[in-house]
Structure formats: C-alpha cells, structure tokens
Design a protein around this motif. Structure first.
Motif, PDB file in Angstrom:
ATOM      1  N   SER A  98      -3.244   5.625   1.592  1.00 38.71           N
ATOM      2  CA  SER A  98      -3.537   6.056   2.968  1.00 38.71           C
ATOM      3  C   SER A  98      -4.456   7.277   3.007  1.00 38.71           C
ATOM      4  O   SER A  98      -5.040   7.577   4.052  1.00 38.71           O
ATOM      5  CB  SER A  98      -2.241   6.361   3.723  1.00 38.71           C
ATOM      6  OG  SER A  98      -1.630   7.534   3.227  1.00 38.71           O
ATOM      7  N   LEU A  99      -4.595   7.981   1.894  1.00 39.15           N
ATOM      8  CA  LEU A  99      -5.468   9.157   1.858  1.00 39.15           C
ATOM      9  C   LEU A  99      -6.930   8.782   1.624  1.00 39.15           C
ATOM     10  O   LEU A  99      -7.829   9.621   1.793  1.00 39.15           O
ATOM     11  CB  LEU A  99      -5.010  10.127   0.761  1.00 39.15           C
ATOM     12  CG  LEU A  99      -3.630  10.770   0.955  1.00 39.15           C
ATOM     13  CD1 LEU A  99      -3.309  11.688  -0.215  1.00 39.15           C
ATOM     14  CD2 LEU A  99      -3.572  11.549   2.275  1.00 39.15           C
ATOM     15  N   LYS A 134      -4.427  11.699  -4.040  1.00 40.35           N
ATOM     16  CA  LYS A 134      -5.384  10.618  -3.773  1.00 40.35           C
ATOM     17  C   LYS A 134      -5.255   9.496  -4.798  1.00 40.35           C
ATOM     18  O   LYS A 134      -5.595   8.345  -4.514  1.00 40.35           O
ATOM     19  CB  LYS A 134      -6.818  11.166  -3.804  1.00 40.35           C
ATOM     20  CG  LYS A 134      -7.218  11.938  -2.569  1.00 40.35           C
ATOM     21  CD  LYS A 134      -8.687  12.339  -2.655  1.00 40.35           C
ATOM     22  CE  LYS A 134      -9.115  13.101  -1.404  1.00 40.35           C
ATOM     23  NZ  LYS A 134     -10.528  13.550  -1.508  1.00 40.35           N
ATOM     24  N   ILE A 158      -8.074  -2.244  -1.631  1.00 41.31           N
ATOM     25  CA  ILE A 158      -7.152  -1.899  -0.535  1.00 41.31           C
ATOM     26  C   ILE A 158      -7.650  -2.624   0.710  1.00 41.31           C
ATOM     27  O   ILE A 158      -8.861  -2.711   0.949  1.00 41.31           O
ATOM     28  CB  ILE A 158      -7.138  -0.373  -0.272  1.00 41.31           C
ATOM     29  CG1 ILE A 158      -6.958   0.422  -1.555  1.00 41.31           C
ATOM     30  CG2 ILE A 158      -6.038  -0.013   0.725  1.00 41.31           C
ATOM     31  CD1 ILE A 158      -7.155   1.921  -1.395  1.00 41.31           C
ATOM     32  N   ASP A 171      -1.779   7.631  -3.364  1.00 46.57           N
ATOM     33  CA  ASP A 171      -1.498   7.349  -1.956  1.00 46.57           C
ATOM     34  C   ASP A 171      -2.706   6.679  -1.303  1.00 46.57           C
ATOM     35  O   ASP A 171      -3.683   7.343  -0.934  1.00 46.57           O
ATOM     36  CB  ASP A 171      -1.158   8.649  -1.218  1.00 46.57           C
ATOM     37  CG  ASP A 171      -0.684   8.406   0.216  1.00 46.57           C
ATOM     38  OD1 ASP A 171      -0.803   7.250   0.701  1.00 46.57           O
ATOM     39  OD2 ASP A 171      -0.206   9.361   0.857  1.00 46.57           O
ATOM     40  N   ASN A 221      -6.691  -3.886   5.071  1.00 39.63           N
ATOM     41  CA  ASN A 221      -5.862  -3.742   6.278  1.00 39.63           C
ATOM     42  C   ASN A 221      -5.079  -5.014   6.576  1.00 39.63           C
ATOM     43  O   ASN A 221      -4.391  -5.102   7.588  1.00 39.63           O
ATOM     44  CB  ASN A 221      -6.738  -3.383   7.486  1.00 39.63           C
ATOM     45  CG  ASN A 221      -7.758  -4.473   7.810  1.00 39.63           C
ATOM     46  OD1 ASN A 221      -8.218  -5.187   6.916  1.00 39.63           O
ATOM     47  ND2 ASN A 221      -8.125  -4.602   9.069  1.00 39.63           N
ATOM     48  N   SER A 253      -8.118   4.010   5.817  1.00 41.71           N
ATOM     49  CA  SER A 253      -7.406   4.087   7.101  1.00 41.71           C
ATOM     50  C   SER A 253      -6.487   2.879   7.310  1.00 41.71           C
ATOM     51  O   SER A 253      -6.934   1.731   7.231  1.00 41.71           O
ATOM     52  CB  SER A 253      -8.439   4.160   8.234  1.00 41.71           C
ATOM     53  OG  SER A 253      -7.798   4.116   9.487  1.00 41.71           O
ATOM     54  N   GLU A 254      -5.226   3.153   7.525  1.00 42.04           N
ATOM     55  CA  GLU A 254      -4.207   2.130   7.833  1.00 42.04           C
ATOM     56  C   GLU A 254      -4.179   0.995   6.815  1.00 42.04           C
ATOM     57  O   GLU A 254      -4.371  -0.176   7.145  1.00 42.04           O
ATOM     58  CB  GLU A 254      -4.423   1.578   9.244  1.00 42.04           C
ATOM     59  CG  GLU A 254      -4.285   2.642  10.327  1.00 42.04           C
ATOM     60  CD  GLU A 254      -4.513   2.086  11.728  1.00 42.04           C
ATOM     61  OE1 GLU A 254      -4.811   0.868  11.847  1.00 42.04           O
ATOM     62  OE2 GLU A 254      -4.394   2.865  12.681  1.00 42.04           O
ATOM     63  N   PRO A 255      -3.907   1.308   5.566  1.00 40.88           N
ATOM     64  CA  PRO A 255      -3.812   0.258   4.539  1.00 40.88           C
ATOM     65  C   PRO A 255      -2.529  -0.556   4.713  1.00 40.88           C
ATOM     66  O   PRO A 255      -1.477  -0.007   5.032  1.00 40.88           O
ATOM     67  CB  PRO A 255      -3.782   1.055   3.240  1.00 40.88           C
ATOM     68  CG  PRO A 255      -3.141   2.357   3.607  1.00 40.88           C
ATOM     69  CD  PRO A 255      -3.599   2.646   5.010  1.00 40.88           C
ATOM     70  N   ARG A 256      -2.633  -1.851   4.481  1.00 43.76           N
ATOM     71  CA  ARG A 256      -1.452  -2.713   4.612  1.00 43.76           C
ATOM     72  C   ARG A 256      -1.049  -3.333   3.268  1.00 43.76           C
ATOM     73  O   ARG A 256       0.118  -3.653   3.065  1.00 43.76           O
ATOM     74  CB  ARG A 256      -1.726  -3.846   5.626  1.00 43.76           C
ATOM     75  CG  ARG A 256      -2.105  -3.369   7.023  1.00 43.76           C
ATOM     76  CD  ARG A 256      -0.944  -2.724   7.769  1.00 43.76           C
ATOM     77  NE  ARG A 256       0.141  -3.648   8.012  1.00 43.76           N
ATOM     78  CZ  ARG A 256       0.179  -4.529   9.022  1.00 43.76           C
ATOM     79  NH1 ARG A 256      -0.840  -4.607   9.877  1.00 43.76           N
ATOM     80  NH2 ARG A 256       1.221  -5.315   9.194  1.00 43.76           N
ATOM     81  N   ALA A 305       0.835  -1.200   0.000  1.00 50.33           N
ATOM     82  CA  ALA A 305       0.000   0.000   0.000  1.00 50.33           C
ATOM     83  C   ALA A 305       0.873   1.254   0.000  1.00 50.33           C
ATOM     84  O   ALA A 305       0.435   2.333   0.394  1.00 50.33           O
ATOM     85  CB  ALA A 305      -0.937  -0.013   1.198  1.00 50.33           C
ATOM     86  N   ASP A 306       2.123   1.104  -0.454  1.00 52.17           N
ATOM     87  CA  ASP A 306       3.030   2.253  -0.532  1.00 52.17           C
ATOM     88  C   ASP A 306       2.555   3.244  -1.589  1.00 52.17           C
ATOM     89  O   ASP A 306       1.793   2.892  -2.489  1.00 52.17           O
ATOM     90  CB  ASP A 306       4.452   1.788  -0.888  1.00 52.17           C
ATOM     91  CG  ASP A 306       5.040   0.872   0.173  1.00 52.17           C
ATOM     92  OD1 ASP A 306       4.532   0.881   1.310  1.00 52.17           O
ATOM     93  OD2 ASP A 306       6.003   0.140  -0.144  1.00 52.17           O
TER      94      ASP A 306
END
Length: 377
Positions: free
Chosen positions: A61-62, A56, A173, A59, A175, A65-68, A27-28
């Motif tokens: 993460s935008l 957006k 995406i 990224d 978690n 919440s807290e993507p892995r 999720a970088d």
C-alpha cells in the motif's frame, strides 16, 4: 467480473505468455519478512543495493494505491551451458553466474509482465498494475513464497518443485481482488549442504545471509576486494552459484524454455586476459546486454585479474605488468600488483620493485608490498 474464472484463465494462458509458473497472493503486509529485514539491518547483513525503506519493501500500500492482490511469476533459466569452452593454460577463462547468462533477465521478465498486463487489461479495462523485477521495492522471494511459487530455502533462494531454484522472479501488484493461492511448505528438511559449503561463510545459517560476505555481492563491488576473499572467488568474475549447484533439489534441473536466456559461451565464460584492456565501448557492445554488466567494466576487470592470479597464469604476466604500470585506476593497478606477486618469478619481482619507486597512491603501495611479500616467502 468473476475473478475466480479470470484467475483460472490467467493460469491457463500463462505458458502462452512465456511464463513458466504463476501464483497469486494478498496485498497484506509481509510481516514475517519485515521482522527478518529489521534483524538483517541490526546485524549489518544488508548489501546496500536494497531499497533503504524497510516499510516499502513489505507494504504494497506504500507503493501502490488501494492494492487488492499480487500476482507472482517465475521463469526457469538454464543451468547447463552447451558447448562450454575449456579453461586451459595460456587461455584461462572466467565465469559469469547463471543469472547473467543470455539477455538481462530484468528485460525478459518485464516483457512477460507487460504481456500479462495486456492480457488482463483486455478483459478488465479498469485494471491497474505496478510490476517489478528484482530492483523494485518488494522482496521478490517473500512474494513468490506467499503466492505458492515455491518455498524460501536455506540458500535464501525460492525453490520450485518443477525447476528447482533456477528461476527468475517478478511480481505485479494490482487493484483486482484475486483469491490467494496456498503457500508451499518448506522442503529443505535437515539438509544443510548450501550452508556447509558456502565459500565465504556468508550463509550464516539456513535462510540467513550476510550479504557483505557473499561472493555474488563481492564480485559487484568496485573497490579493492578484501584480501581474505580473493582466494575464495576463484575464476568467478560475476556472481556465484555454489549454494545452487550443491542443492539436491536442483539435481537434474536444466530448462531451455526461453531463447533470450541461452548463453553465448564466449560471453558467459570469457577469456580473462582480453578483459584487462577492453575499452568502455567494446565492453558495452559485448557485455552490455547481460545483467552482469550493470556495474560497468571495473569490477569485471578487477575480478579477471584476481582469477589470473588464482590460476597462477604466467603467460598473463606481461599484460598484468602493463596494467599495473599504466592503468589510471588505483584499484586496477593495485590488484594487478598483488596478482603479479601472486604469480611470482623473477620478472614479477623486478617489475614490482621498479613500480614501487614510481607509484604514489598509498593503497596501491600496500598492494605492491603484498605482492613483494609473496615473492619473499
């Protein structure tokens, strides 16, 4: 939870979920894509249909919440139409691009992503997801490339070794911390066919597209089509497949895995003349389930008028003259006037002269003058 085992289980069951290819990535931030998008914006190469916030688009993460990690999927679609009707004099036909054959691919991919979510949720109840197809913020192509689905090709599509570029892409995406797959190396090599044959020169160079020149974009606009592109779109009424059909990696690629994607020949390759006067209701009933209907009937009708001019279809003159005289929309009246002049003949000449005296819209008057100029040459 052993995520390595879960990942393998997902891959093993992808086919049973109706997914033809699946890949995993981090999720970088998509840094390389961000630089590309900034450059595209600077050059004014964006279509305007995209998410406006570049951050957006690159990224996760935008928007979550807290993507892995991110799971990418691909579904193969047909490249050949069975029982394709012929376009002949008196019964000219337009063509929807392959991405508008069958049921709207957004619906098909959302169905598969929902099934994938349910499959994972059964095993990990605390799993969270954000799935998207095409209209989401992330760039599908960048996700698919990094997840090893295929490589980002010179025609700005993702090419898979198995299915060529005839694939729809979606992503999810999550978690959950899945191990990423290896990206695929570029395999276009020195081939430049797609760039060389692009009808409007929209492929500026391999991997760079000026979307505003792309026929796929132009056929979706609602205003007057710039005249320099009218002779280029031929009988395309939605989209363009040229950069795919010339690609050597697509040779022999034709897959019919998903019933929803099978085209109805009369819808994918419709008669042009009936489109000129189709009602909103009939358009929605006939074409509402295909992705090419998303902008409504107006662009399709305008493109159908241009296609009839492309064929110089004399039998359509009475219909075009009627549209020119009676349609309430200036773009349709004006394009019809241009087409009437393009087809030509004494009937066209007299109709344009008469119409010129009653028309008040300045843009339409310009198109009438263009039509008359064809007749005076």
């Amino acid at each position: 939870m052993n995520y390595r085992l879960l990942k393998q289980e997902i891959k093993d069951h992808a086919d049973s979920l109706g997914i033809d290819k699946i890949g995993f990535t981090t999720a970088d931030v998509f840094t390389e894509m961000k630089n590309h998008l900034i450059r595209q914006e600077q050059l004014d190469y964006q279509s305007g249909f995209e998410e406006k916030d570049i951050n957006k688009r690159v990224d996760p993460s935008l928007i979550f919440s807290e993507p892995r990690s991110i799971i990418a999927i691909a579904l193969a679609y047909p490249s050949k139409m069975k029982d394709s009707p012929r376009s002949v004099k008196g019964e000219r036909r337009g063509i929807f691009a392959r991405a508008s054959w069958g049921t709207d691919y957004h619906e098909v991919l959302r169905d598969r992503l929902n099934k994938l979510e349910a499959f994972i949720k059964e095993r990990v109840p605390e799993a969270r997801f954000r799935s998207m197809v095409d209209t989401g913020e992330l760039v599908d192509r960048a996700v698919a490339e990094r997840a090893g689905i295929g490589w980002s090709a010179k025609n700005c599509a993702v090419i898979t070794p198995e299915f060529g570029s005839y694939v729809y892409l979606g992503e999810m995406i999550t978690n959950l911390p899945f191990e990423p797959d290896e990206p695929m190396n570029d395999q276009c090599g020195s081939c430049n066919k797609c760039v060389d044959v692009c009808p409007t020169g929209a492929l500026v160079q391999g991997g760079q597209l000026d979307a505003k020149k792309c026929i796929a974009f132009l056929t979706q606009t609602k205003g007057f089509l710039p005249e320099q592109y009218r002779s280029k779109i031929g009988n395309r009424i939605y989209g363009c497949d040229t950069c795919q059909t010339v690609c050597p990696k697509n040779k022999g690629k034709d897959f019919h895995f998903h019933l929803e994607m099978e085209p109805d020949p009369e819808i994918a390759k419709p008669l042009l003349e009936p489109l000129l006067t189709i009602s909103n209701r009939d358009f929605k009933e006939t074409y509402g389930h295909v992705s090419g209907s998303w902008r409504g009937k107006k662009p399709i009708q305008r493109n159908a008028i241009i296609a009839l001019a492309h064929f110089k279809e004399e039998s359509a003159l009475p219909s075009l003259i009627s549209v020119m005289q009676e349609d309430v929309r200036p773009v349709i009246r004006g394009t019809a006037a241009w087409a009437v002049g393009k087809i030509g003949g004494e009937e066209a000449h007299q109709a344009l002269l008469a119409f010129k005296d009653q028309e008040e819209d300045e843009e339409v008057l310009i198109e009438i003058q263009k039509g008359l100029s064809f007749l005076n040459n």
